[in-house]
Write a protein that holds these residues in place. Structure first.
Motif, short mmCIF file in Angstrom:
data_model
loop_
_atom_site.label_atom_id
_atom_site.label_comp_id
_atom_site.label_asym_id
_atom_site.label_seq_id
_atom_site.Cartn_x
_atom_site.Cartn_y
_atom_site.Cartn_z
N PHE A 133 -1.22 36.01 65.88
CA PHE A 133 -2.45 36.29 66.82
C PHE A 133 -1.65 37.01 68.38
N LYS A 134 -2.41 37.68 68.83
CA LYS A 134 -1.96 38.38 70.23
C LYS A 134 -2.71 37.85 71.30
N VAL A 163 2.56 38.25 71.15
CA VAL A 163 2.20 37.99 69.84
C VAL A 163 3.01 36.89 69.15
N ARG A 211 -4.90 37.06 62.91
CA ARG A 211 -5.25 37.28 61.41
C ARG A 211 -5.31 35.69 60.97
N GLU A 214 1.89 42.09 76.04
CA GLU A 214 0.97 41.37 74.85
C GLU A 214 2.05 40.45 74.42
N ASP A 240 -10.62 39.91 66.20
CA ASP A 240 -10.08 41.09 66.36
C ASP A 240 -8.52 40.87 66.78
N SER A 241 -8.03 39.87 67.41
CA SER A 241 -6.75 39.61 67.79
C SER A 241 -5.99 38.66 67.09
N ARG A 271 -9.09 47.42 59.54
CA ARG A 271 -7.53 48.31 59.50
C ARG A 271 -7.29 48.82 58.06
N TYR A 283 5.19 43.00 73.45
CA TYR A 283 4.96 44.39 73.56
C TYR A 283 4.70 44.82 74.86
N ALA A 306 3.19 39.18 58.21
CA ALA A 306 2.19 40.26 57.78
C ALA A 306 2.39 41.18 58.92
N GLY A 307 1.44 42.49 58.65
CA GLY A 307 1.41 43.41 59.66
C GLY A 307 2.71 44.28 59.78
N THR A 308 3.02 44.30 61.21
CA THR A 308 4.29 45.30 61.42
C THR A 308 5.56 44.18 61.25
N ARG A 314 3.78 34.65 65.70
CA ARG A 314 3.53 34.78 64.17
C ARG A 314 3.86 33.34 63.58
N ASP A 336 1.88 50.90 72.40
CA ASP A 336 2.28 49.25 72.63
C ASP A 336 3.85 48.93 71.87
N1 UDP Z 1 -2.72 42.67 67.78
C1 UDP Z 1 -3.80 42.73 68.64
N2 UDP Z 1 -3.70 43.96 69.28
C2 UDP Z 1 -2.74 44.88 69.07
C3 UDP Z 1 -1.78 44.61 68.31
C4 UDP Z 1 -1.75 43.48 67.44
O1 UDP Z 1 -4.80 42.00 68.57
O2 UDP Z 1 -2.86 45.87 69.91
C5 UDP Z 1 -2.97 41.37 67.02
C6 UDP Z 1 -3.27 41.70 65.30
O3 UDP Z 1 -4.47 41.39 65.16
C7 UDP Z 1 -2.36 40.51 64.74
C8 UDP Z 1 -1.12 40.10 65.61
O4 UDP Z 1 -1.44 40.90 67.02
O5 UDP Z 1 -3.27 39.31 64.65
C9 UDP Z 1 0.10 40.98 64.97
O6 UDP Z 1 -0.26 42.38 64.91
P1 UDP Z 1 1.19 43.24 64.10
O7 UDP Z 1 2.26 43.48 65.17
O8 UDP Z 1 0.97 42.90 62.82
O9 UDP Z 1 0.19 44.73 64.38
P2 UDP Z 1 -0.90 45.28 63.66
O10 UDP Z 1 -0.79 45.07 62.04
O11 UDP Z 1 -2.13 44.53 64.15
O12 UDP Z 1 -1.02 46.70 64.02
#
Ligand code: UDP
Length: 255
Positions: A176-177, A92, A203, A90, A200-201, A219, A121, A98-100, A94, A129
């Motif tokens: 995005f992913k 990503v 932000r 995957e 879904d994929s 979430r 990932y 945000a997020g992780t 950025r 993942d």
């Molecule tokens: N994302 C996704 N599928 C996944 C993990 C992440 O579509 O299995 C997208 C998520 O929506 C965000 C971006 O990838 O737009 C970064 O995600 P992050 O690593 O911050 O993880 P999350 O908070 O989504 O678990």
């Protein structure tokens, strides 16, 4: 009900055998999952909206020479796609913390990043993942160095294109992913964009209010997910008045 052969069922989509060899039908479900399946819900109409939004974006990508698996939308929940061999990585991209990334590095959500950051990932539900480097990808044979280069270049083009597209409708593309696949045509193999690109994929934050228009609403138990996805579709100009997302019966598809 369906007599088609089911090839694969994932968390939010089902793949069926397509009408021609080398094609598949991608069906968007209403299921929402997060935190590696720990959180699950069915959100009426989500699949219909993601089908439309992803169709719109993939059509645009095809038009600007970003190769994709997408052929056409078939109905409210389904698309005709080319069969590809999914690369288990995957990608990503950025633009804003945000997020992780925020959690892992202690950077406050909303902080503009010094430049766009690409991460990889390993696609594995069992392992949740895990984040990986190019070294892991090549050492374990998940993709070759030229394939990594191609995926990264395409992901950055997608980022530039979508950032501009969304800014034009008052939305910030935070991250995005994307997923890629190998498309075999005669003797040739091409890396193409696969899966979906939808709220879904991605932000997506409203530029003026910072309101979240994406899956974080699910979430983080914020509610209003359908309204948020509808707002994205409306601003993209693809939400029609008689096109209620809860419709799942036969409808006339304008092609
Ligand atoms: N994302 C996704 N599928 C996944 C993990 C992440 O579509 O299995 C997208 C998520 O929506 C965000 C971006 O990838 O737009 C970064 O995600 P992050 O690593 O911050 O993880 P999350 O908070 O989504 O678990």
């Amino acid at each position: 009900m369906s007599r088609r052969r089911r090839i694969y069922e994932g968390k939010a989509k089902i793949l069926y055998e397509g009408p021609e060899p080398g094609t598949l039908v991608q069906h968007f479900k209403d299921d929402a999952t997060a935190f590696n399946n720990e959180k699950h819900d069915v959100i009426d109409g989500k699949g219909v909206l993601n089908n439309r939004i992803s169709e719109y974006l993939f059509n645009q990508f095809n038009q600007i020479g970003i190769p994709t698996h997408f052929m056409k939308r078939l109905n409210m929940r389904e698309q005709l796609i080319r069969e590809v061999e999914i690369i288990p990585v995957e990608v990503v991209v950025r633009n804003i913390a945000a997020g992780t990334l925020s959690k892992r590095l202690g950077i406050e959500e909303g902080t503009q990043l010094p430049r766009s950051i690409v991460e990889y990932y390993f696609k594995s539900d069992d392992l949740g993942d895990p984040m990986i480097s190019e070294e892991h990808i090549t050492a374990f044979g998940w993709a070759t160095p030229p394939e990594i280069d191609e995926m990264t270049a395409l992901a950055l083009r997608i980022n530039d294109f979508m950032s501009g597209l969304f800014v034009g409708i008052g939305i910030r593309l935070v991250d995005f992913k994307v997923e890629f696949g190998r498309l075999y045509e005669n003797e040739l193999m091409r890396v193409v964009l696969a899966d979906e690109v939808s709220p879904d994929s991605c932000r997506l934050w409203d530029i003026t209010t910072n309101e979240k228009l994406d899956k974080d609403r699910f979430r983080r138990d914020m509610g209003g997910l359908i309204e948020a996805y509808q707002e994205v579709a409306r601003r993209l100009g693809i939400l029609f008045e008689n096109d209620r997302p809860e419709q799942s019966g036969p409808v006339l598809v304008k092609s």
